[in-house]
Write an enzyme that holds these catalytic residues in place. Structure first.
Site, PDB file in Angstrom:
ATOM      1  N   GLU A 109      82.489  37.925  74.968  1.00 42.47           N
ATOM      2  CA  GLU A 109      82.443  39.386  75.201  1.00 42.47           C
ATOM      3  C   GLU A 109      81.088  39.833  75.708  1.00 42.47           C
ATOM      4  O   GLU A 109      80.678  40.961  75.482  1.00 42.47           O
ATOM      5  CB  GLU A 109      82.811  40.143  73.915  1.00 42.47           C
ATOM      6  N   THR A 151      87.185  34.595  82.479  1.00 37.73           N
ATOM      7  CA  THR A 151      86.165  33.550  82.642  1.00 37.73           C
ATOM      8  C   THR A 151      86.715  32.355  83.411  1.00 37.73           C
ATOM      9  O   THR A 151      87.884  31.998  83.269  1.00 37.73           O
ATOM     10  CB  THR A 151      85.681  33.085  81.248  1.00 37.73           C
ATOM     11  N   GLY A 159      92.109  32.899  75.528  1.00 36.18           N
ATOM     12  CA  GLY A 159      92.487  32.630  74.138  1.00 36.18           C
ATOM     13  C   GLY A 159      93.947  32.963  73.890  1.00 36.18           C
ATOM     14  O   GLY A 159      94.488  33.885  74.468  1.00 36.18           O
TER      15      GLY A 159
HETATM   16  C1  LIG Z   1      87.845  43.847  64.888  1.00 35.01           C
HETATM   17  C2  LIG Z   1      87.685  42.983  66.071  1.00 35.01           C
HETATM   18  C3  LIG Z   1      86.387  42.267  66.112  1.00 35.01           C
HETATM   19  C4  LIG Z   1      86.155  41.512  67.378  1.00 35.01           C
HETATM   20  C5  LIG Z   1      86.951  40.249  67.465  1.00 35.01           C
HETATM   21  C6  LIG Z   1      86.760  39.559  68.778  1.00 35.01           C
HETATM   22  C7  LIG Z   1      87.964  38.747  69.113  1.00 35.01           C
HETATM   23  C8  LIG Z   1      87.856  38.179  70.497  1.00 35.01           C
HETATM   24  C9  LIG Z   1      87.360  36.773  70.453  1.00 35.01           C
HETATM   25  C10 LIG Z   1      87.221  36.053  71.564  1.00 35.01           C
HETATM   26  C11 LIG Z   1      87.697  36.520  72.884  1.00 35.01           C
HETATM   27  C12 LIG Z   1      86.661  36.500  73.937  1.00 35.01           C
HETATM   28  C13 LIG Z   1      86.975  37.034  75.121  1.00 35.01           C
HETATM   29  C14 LIG Z   1      86.002  37.058  76.184  1.00 35.01           C
HETATM   30  O1  LIG Z   1      84.891  36.578  76.100  1.00 35.01           O
HETATM   31  S1  LIG Z   1      86.567  37.877  77.583  1.00 35.01           S
HETATM   32  C15 LIG Z   1      85.295  37.656  78.770  1.00 35.01           C
HETATM   33  C16 LIG Z   1      84.035  38.416  78.415  1.00 35.01           C
HETATM   34  N1  LIG Z   1      83.146  38.367  79.519  1.00 35.01           N
HETATM   35  C17 LIG Z   1      82.116  39.214  79.684  1.00 35.01           C
HETATM   36  O2  LIG Z   1      81.798  40.016  78.844  1.00 35.01           O
HETATM   37  C18 LIG Z   1      81.398  39.106  81.001  1.00 35.01           C
HETATM   38  C19 LIG Z   1      79.976  39.605  80.905  1.00 35.01           C
HETATM   39  N2  LIG Z   1      79.507  40.036  82.214  1.00 35.01           N
HETATM   40  C20 LIG Z   1      79.598  41.367  82.583  1.00 35.01           C
HETATM   41  O3  LIG Z   1      80.056  42.237  81.871  1.00 35.01           O
HETATM   42  C21 LIG Z   1      79.036  41.721  83.950  1.00 35.01           C
HETATM   43  O4  LIG Z   1      79.031  40.601  84.779  1.00 35.01           O
HETATM   44  C22 LIG Z   1      77.595  42.277  83.848  1.00 35.01           C
HETATM   45  C23 LIG Z   1      77.633  43.599  83.137  1.00 35.01           C
HETATM   46  C24 LIG Z   1      76.699  41.308  83.139  1.00 35.01           C
HETATM   47  C25 LIG Z   1      77.046  42.466  85.262  1.00 35.01           C
HETATM   48  O5  LIG Z   1      78.042  43.126  85.984  1.00 35.01           O
HETATM   49  P1  LIG Z   1      77.741  43.446  87.527  1.00 35.01           P
HETATM   50  O6  LIG Z   1      78.991  43.915  88.142  1.00 35.01           O
HETATM   51  O7  LIG Z   1      77.029  42.292  88.131  1.00 35.01           O
HETATM   52  O8  LIG Z   1      76.783  44.698  87.418  1.00 35.01           O
HETATM   53  P2  LIG Z   1      75.234  44.763  87.635  1.00 35.01           P
HETATM   54  O9  LIG Z   1      74.486  44.001  86.583  1.00 35.01           O
HETATM   55  O10 LIG Z   1      74.951  44.427  89.071  1.00 35.01           O
HETATM   56  O11 LIG Z   1      74.992  46.336  87.376  1.00 35.01           O
HETATM   57  C26 LIG Z   1      75.493  47.255  88.335  1.00 35.01           C
HETATM   58  C27 LIG Z   1      75.668  48.582  87.655  1.00 35.01           C
HETATM   59  O12 LIG Z   1      76.874  48.531  86.874  1.00 35.01           O
HETATM   60  C28 LIG Z   1      76.606  48.966  85.553  1.00 35.01           C
HETATM   61  N3  LIG Z   1      77.564  48.334  84.671  1.00 35.01           N
HETATM   62  C29 LIG Z   1      77.729  47.006  84.455  1.00 35.01           C
HETATM   63  N4  LIG Z   1      78.719  46.811  83.576  1.00 35.01           N
HETATM   64  C30 LIG Z   1      79.164  48.038  83.215  1.00 35.01           C
HETATM   65  C31 LIG Z   1      80.181  48.490  82.320  1.00 35.01           C
HETATM   66  N5  LIG Z   1      80.906  47.637  81.595  1.00 35.01           N
HETATM   67  N6  LIG Z   1      80.372  49.825  82.193  1.00 35.01           N
HETATM   68  C32 LIG Z   1      79.605  50.680  82.911  1.00 35.01           C
HETATM   69  N7  LIG Z   1      78.631  50.338  83.789  1.00 35.01           N
HETATM   70  C33 LIG Z   1      78.421  49.017  83.926  1.00 35.01           C
HETATM   71  C34 LIG Z   1      75.201  48.551  85.315  1.00 35.01           C
HETATM   72  O13 LIG Z   1      74.645  49.252  84.248  1.00 35.01           O
HETATM   73  C35 LIG Z   1      74.570  48.903  86.651  1.00 35.01           C
HETATM   74  O14 LIG Z   1      74.359  50.281  86.686  1.00 35.01           O
HETATM   75  P3  LIG Z   1      73.065  50.851  87.444  1.00 35.01           P
HETATM   76  O15 LIG Z   1      71.890  50.282  86.731  1.00 35.01           O
HETATM   77  O16 LIG Z   1      73.202  52.322  87.309  1.00 35.01           O
HETATM   78  O17 LIG Z   1      73.171  50.342  88.855  1.00 35.01           O
HETATM   79  C1  LIG Z   2      85.152  31.172  71.253  1.00 38.66           C
HETATM   80  C2  LIG Z   2      85.210  31.708  72.666  1.00 38.66           C
HETATM   81  C3  LIG Z   2      86.330  32.423  73.082  1.00 38.66           C
HETATM   82  C4  LIG Z   2      86.406  32.904  74.392  1.00 38.66           C
HETATM   83  N1  LIG Z   2      87.557  33.559  74.794  1.00 38.66           N
HETATM   84  C5  LIG Z   2      87.642  34.000  76.069  1.00 38.66           C
HETATM   85  C6  LIG Z   2      88.841  34.635  76.522  1.00 38.66           C
HETATM   86  O1  LIG Z   2      89.798  34.798  75.779  1.00 38.66           O
HETATM   87  N2  LIG Z   2      88.905  35.051  77.812  1.00 38.66           N
HETATM   88  C7  LIG Z   2      87.844  34.915  78.671  1.00 38.66           C
HETATM   89  O2  LIG Z   2      87.947  35.337  79.835  1.00 38.66           O
HETATM   90  N3  LIG Z   2      86.684  34.312  78.262  1.00 38.66           N
HETATM   91  C8  LIG Z   2      86.567  33.856  76.993  1.00 38.66           C
HETATM   92  N4  LIG Z   2      85.411  33.237  76.575  1.00 38.66           N
HETATM   93  C9  LIG Z   2      84.351  32.962  77.542  1.00 38.66           C
HETATM   94  C10 LIG Z   2      83.144  33.861  77.333  1.00 38.66           C
HETATM   95  O3  LIG Z   2      83.450  35.157  77.734  1.00 38.66           O
HETATM   96  C11 LIG Z   2      81.958  33.298  78.127  1.00 38.66           C
HETATM   97  O4  LIG Z   2      81.607  32.051  77.584  1.00 38.66           O
HETATM   98  C12 LIG Z   2      80.775  34.269  78.051  1.00 38.66           C
HETATM   99  O5  LIG Z   2      81.036  35.414  78.833  1.00 38.66           O
HETATM  100  C13 LIG Z   2      79.454  33.631  78.491  1.00 38.66           C
HETATM  101  O6  LIG Z   2      79.531  33.211  79.833  1.00 38.66           O
HETATM  102  P1  LIG Z   2      79.185  31.671  80.211  1.00 38.66           P
HETATM  103  O7  LIG Z   2      79.926  30.807  79.312  1.00 38.66           O
HETATM  104  O8  LIG Z   2      79.347  31.560  81.666  1.00 38.66           O
HETATM  105  O9  LIG Z   2      77.653  31.532  79.839  1.00 38.66           O
HETATM  106  P2  LIG Z   2      76.414  31.597  80.864  1.00 38.66           P
HETATM  107  O10 LIG Z   2      76.294  32.952  81.423  1.00 38.66           O
HETATM  108  O11 LIG Z   2      76.467  30.445  81.784  1.00 38.66           O
HETATM  109  O12 LIG Z   2      75.210  31.424  79.807  1.00 38.66           O
HETATM  110  C14 LIG Z   2      74.397  30.266  79.747  1.00 38.66           C
HETATM  111  C15 LIG Z   2      72.949  30.728  79.617  1.00 38.66           C
HETATM  112  O13 LIG Z   2      72.586  31.397  80.830  1.00 38.66           O
HETATM  113  C16 LIG Z   2      71.888  32.606  80.524  1.00 38.66           C
HETATM  114  N5  LIG Z   2      72.081  33.615  81.560  1.00 38.66           N
HETATM  115  C17 LIG Z   2      73.194  33.837  82.280  1.00 38.66           C
HETATM  116  N6  LIG Z   2      73.012  34.873  83.116  1.00 38.66           N
HETATM  117  C18 LIG Z   2      71.749  35.324  82.916  1.00 38.66           C
HETATM  118  C19 LIG Z   2      70.958  36.376  83.461  1.00 38.66           C
HETATM  119  N7  LIG Z   2      71.442  37.208  84.403  1.00 38.66           N
HETATM  120  N8  LIG Z   2      69.705  36.550  82.991  1.00 38.66           N
HETATM  121  C20 LIG Z   2      69.220  35.737  82.029  1.00 38.66           C
HETATM  122  N9  LIG Z   2      69.902  34.715  81.485  1.00 38.66           N
HETATM  123  C21 LIG Z   2      71.153  34.514  81.914  1.00 38.66           C
HETATM  124  C22 LIG Z   2      72.527  33.061  79.216  1.00 38.66           C
HETATM  125  O14 LIG Z   2      71.651  33.946  78.517  1.00 38.66           O
HETATM  126  C23 LIG Z   2      72.732  31.744  78.483  1.00 38.66           C
HETATM  127  O15 LIG Z   2      71.549  31.429  77.753  1.00 38.66           O
HETATM  128  C24 LIG Z   2      85.315  32.702  75.282  1.00 38.66           C
HETATM  129  C25 LIG Z   2      84.174  32.032  74.849  1.00 38.66           C
HETATM  130  C26 LIG Z   2      84.117  31.529  73.540  1.00 38.66           C
HETATM  131  C27 LIG Z   2      82.885  30.792  73.093  1.00 38.66           C
END
Ligand SMILES: CCCCCCCC/C=C\C/C=C/C(=O)SCCNC(=O)CCNC(=O)[C@H](O)C(C)(C)COP(=O)(O)OP(=O)(O)OC[C@H]1O[C@@H](n2cnc3c(N)ncnc32)[C@H](O)[C@@H]1OP(=O)(O)O
Ligand SMILES: Cc1cc2nc3c(=O)[nH]c(=O)nc-3n(C[C@H](O)[C@H](O)[C@H](O)COP(=O)(O)OP(=O)(O)OC[C@H]3O[C@@H](n4cnc5c(N)ncnc54)[C@H](O)[C@@H]3O)c2cc1C
Length: 633
Positions: free
Chosen positions: A397, A122, A161
């Site tokens: 996630e 992110t 994180g």
């Molecule tokens: C016991 C443990 C319990 C859990 C404890 C949790 C601890 C951890 C705590 C905190 C840590 C937090 C860490 C984080 O947050 S890390 C960062 C997380 N970030 C995200 O998840 C980002 C979210 N965004 C995305 O995944 C992508 O941008 C997207 C999927 C929203 C869009 O991707 P994009 O490349 O733009 O694809 P399209 O929407 O254009 O779709 C194209 C095509 O691709 C397919 N597709 C998309 N993603 C996937 C995938 N992951 N696998 C397979 N296929 C995928 C999609 O379906 C489309 O397919 P099509 O319709 O056939 O074209």
């Molecule tokens: C506690 C915590 C721990 C984290 N740890 C990590 C980490 O270790 N590593 C890491 O890489 N990231 C981490 N993250 C970041 C996290 O992965 C992002 O915050 C998350 O993926 C959401 O993205 P954003 O913050 O850009 O929200 P945004 O996408 O900007 O969301 C804001 C609003 O926009 C809307 N929106 C966005 N896109 C669309 C769309 N296509 N259609 C409709 N609505 C939309 C959403 O629904 C939401 O209401 C952490 C976040 C938190 C809160």
């Protein structure tokens, strides 16, 4: 033991231990889980529950005890850390899994046993839209290095994180989307050893305080070519780029963690139900019949209506979590062998269930807290802390709305395939009936058919109807001359609603399938009641959908409520036994209200007296501030 709790545990109609075994996946796993909990943690003289111990101690203990199975590590860690988060949890659930799945064999042997790291994907300007990430990785063939750079303020990596200032191996996503292991060894505290690195903490958060979330700004920082994780994609020494089988393979770790989160939502909800239902069994308040003793608040129908559907949901999500991780393991095994055919279905299922379960559990934790009145607001209940730690799961996630829209993308694609005459298999096979109009509402008798299989069918019809309505919304927008993207955006409310209904149907189906596998008659009976309660409660919440789908008539609506009330009364005698079956240890729950012995009041008084605010008879602030003020008045 509190007499109320004691009475609640008499006359059990089912074998609690057998239900615990089902939740664990067998008696042997229950025994092993308890051995780890009782022998290796609670009876370990080095384990002092009062002071959160350090990660090195825990890692050395895991090695000392030879615990390497991921599930057993999780059992050990969850007992160690209780309901809180561990500081470097991200290392275990994201950094290591990425190395396991994205390293080639040489990289794996070089890095996996040696380092602790984080996952920096992110950026300040982008978390959801990965294709919008701005950090660049430019290959320099002359030096065989990647030059990593944050070109704008919005490209600063934000949130990683466990950003331990001492050293910081990162899994880094940059443009073009590839995962480079970016070794960043910092000496001192956050003072980078190499120039071009600006690192720090993003500041106080809503909670999640055990995890330090940082920022990282890169100014033309060079890392070796070999640091790009090269299992699926490679940059050769001459700079040529070998594309992966699918660009989405880079997203694999997120799919893994989303799959884990489904079961975790069930665990967290089961913890809160344990606390709220045990407390409701010992809390007496007001009166039902004038002149009689104050009743247990668990005897109020409204209290049952708050808690028992959540109890059923906790079991539903625990079973959904088992299904999800089994499906993840099966399909990721195929992907590892180069068969990507089910990758889209795995993505759609994990994204939708992650959103569905965390949204529901997030709301449910608050219902449990508020059902405990004022004491639920006390940190002694553990419920505020559980909420604060769990609620970001609706954002991280994969932000939940965005995840639901990913599932909707798969549903729309499947619907179009059916319209084109294709025969679907898997979780969306029910859409085949839509095309052949077999999905016409069943002849609904005047009485509500409570057969669980019938209820699953009704949820299937509801989901199919909402998928079709969403598809029709897109078609209507297109017919009005909107481009494909605007037609989609103008239908996203319907699309999320369709995904939600699809997930609801999937969870109920998994619950029913699990109940069908239960052989013990007593356990089967009580779990069948909970599955019915889960289904009927959902029908009550979404009556409009079922009416619109033609599977419920207006005349039947009152019987939904009547049936719900009957099921609440049916669950009442088993409620405490059903939370006992979750087998959450008092030390792990860390809740005065959720104690196994029900002795809430004595424990609450002790908890309050132990507060630092009560260390002296009169708080120092009186002498420091009030007394001097009084002297001047
Ligand atoms: C016991 C443990 C319990 C859990 C404890 C949790 C601890 C951890 C705590 C905190 C840590 C937090 C860490 C984080 O947050 S890390 C960062 C997380 N970030 C995200 O998840 C980002 C979210 N965004 C995305 O995944 C992508 O941008 C997207 C999927 C929203 C869009 O991707 P994009 O490349 O733009 O694809 P399209 O929407 O254009 O779709 C194209 C095509 O691709 C397919 N597709 C998309 N993603 C996937 C995938 N992951 N696998 C397979 N296929 C995928 C999609 O379906 C489309 O397919 P099509 O319709 O056939 O074209
Ligand atoms: C506690 C915590 C721990 C984290 N740890 C990590 C980490 O270790 N590593 C890491 O890489 N990231 C981490 N993250 C970041 C996290 O992965 C992002 O915050 C998350 O993926 C959401 O993205 P954003 O913050 O850009 O929200 P945004 O996408 O900007 O969301 C804001 C609003 O926009 C809307 N929106 C966005 N896109 C669309 C769309 N296509 N259609 C409709 N609505 C939309 C959403 O629904 C939401 O209401 C952490 C976040 C938190 C809160």
């Amino acid at each position: 033991m509190n007499p109320d709790i004691l009475r609640e545990r008499q006359n059990a109609t089912f074998d609690i231990e057998k239900l615990t075994n089902i939740l664990d996946g067998g008696a042997e796993r229950t025994n092993r889980r308890r051995e780890i909990r009782e022998v290796l943690v609670l009876n370990d003289p080095d384990f002092d529950y009062g002071t959160p111990t350090s990660l090195p101690t825990m890692i050395l203990k895991l090695r000392e005890y030879g615990i390497s199975d991921p599930v057993e590590i999780n059992w050990y860690k969850s007992m160690y850390w209780g309901t809180g988060r561990e500081a470097l949890g991200l290392h275990y659930v994201m950094f290591l899994p990425t190395l396991y799945t994205q390293c080639d064999s040489e990289q794996f042997n070089k890095w996996v046993p040696l380092i602790i790291g984080t996952y920096a994907q992110t950026e300040m300007g982008h978390g959801t839209h990965l294709r919008g990430l701005e950090t660049t990785a430019t290959f320099d063939p002359a030096t065989q290095e990647f030059v990593m750079h944050s070109p704008t303020v919005t490209s600063i990596k934000w949130w990683p994180g466990g950003r331990n200032p001492l050293f910081l191996p990162l899994i880094f996503l940059s443009i073009p989307l590839s995962a480079s292991l970016f070794d960043l060894f910092l000496s001192g505290f956050a003072l980078p050893t190499c120039s071009g690195i600006v690192i720090g903490d993003i500041g106080p958060k809503f909670g999640f305080d055990a995890v330090d979330n940082g920022y990282l700004k890169l100014e033309h920082v060079r890392i070796p070519r070999e640091n790009m994780l090269m299992k699926y994609a490679q940059v050769k020494p001459d700079g040529s780029y070998v594309k992966p089988l699918s660009s989405k393979l880079t997203y694999g770790t997120m799919v893994f963690i989303r799959s884990l989160i489904v079961g975790n939502a069930g665990i967290v909800l089961s913890q809160c139900c344990t606390i709220a239902i045990r407390y409701s069994a010992v809390r007496h308040q007001s009166e039902i019949r004038a002149g009689e003793a104050e009743p247990q608040i668990l005897d109020y129908q409204t209290q049952q209506h708050k808690l028992f559907p959540l109890l059923a949901t906790a079991y539903a999500f625990l079973f959904a979590g088992q299904y999800m991780i089994d499906t993840y393991n099966r399909i990721s095994g195929d992907i590892n062998q180069g068969d990507l055919s089910e990758m889209p279905e795995l993505h759609a299922l994990s994204a939708g269930l992650k959103a569905f379960t965390t949204w529901t559990a997030n709301t449910g934790i608050e219902v449990c807290r508020m059902s405990c009145g004022g004491h639920g607001y006390s940190r002694s209940s553990a419920l505020p802390d559980i909420y604060v730690e769990f609620t970001p799961s609706c954002t991280y996630e994969g932000e939940n709305t965005v995840m639901m829209l990913q599932t909707a993308r798969f549903l729309m694609k499947s619907y179009r395939q059916v319209q084109a005459g294709q025969q679907l298999s898997g979780a969306v096979s029910y859409l085949n009936k839509v095309h052949h109009r077999v999905m016409a509402p069943q002849a609904v008798s005047s009485q509500l058919d409570l057969n669980l299989n019938t209820l699953v069918d009704l949820y299937e019809i509801r989901a199919a109807m909402l998928v079709e309505l969403a598809a029709q919304s897109i078609q209507q927008e297109s017919a009005r001359g909107k481009c494909q993207e605007d037609s989609w955006n103008n239908s996203t409310i319907d699309l999320v609603r369709a995904s939600d209904a699809h997930c609801h149907y999937m969870v109920l189906k998994m619950f029913r399938d699990k109940v069908d596998q239960i052989e013990d008659p007593g356990v089967h009976s009580v779990m069948s009641t909970l599955a019915h309660l889960y289904a009927i409660h959902g029908m009550g919440n979404f009556t409009g959908d079922f009416l619109q789908a033609g599977v419920l008539t207006g005349a039947q609506v009152p019987s939904v409520s009547k049936c719900l009330k009957g099921l609440l009364a049916e669950v009442r005698p088993s409620a405490v036994l059903l939370v006992d079956a979750f087998d959450h240890h008092d030390k792990m729950l860390n809740s005065v209200l959720g104690r196994h012995d029900g002795n809430v009041y004595e424990a609450m008084f002790e908890w309050a007296r132990s507060s630092p605010l009560n260390r002296t008879e009169v708080h120092e602030s009186f002498h420091k501030h009030l007394k001097p003020l009084q002297a001047k008045l």
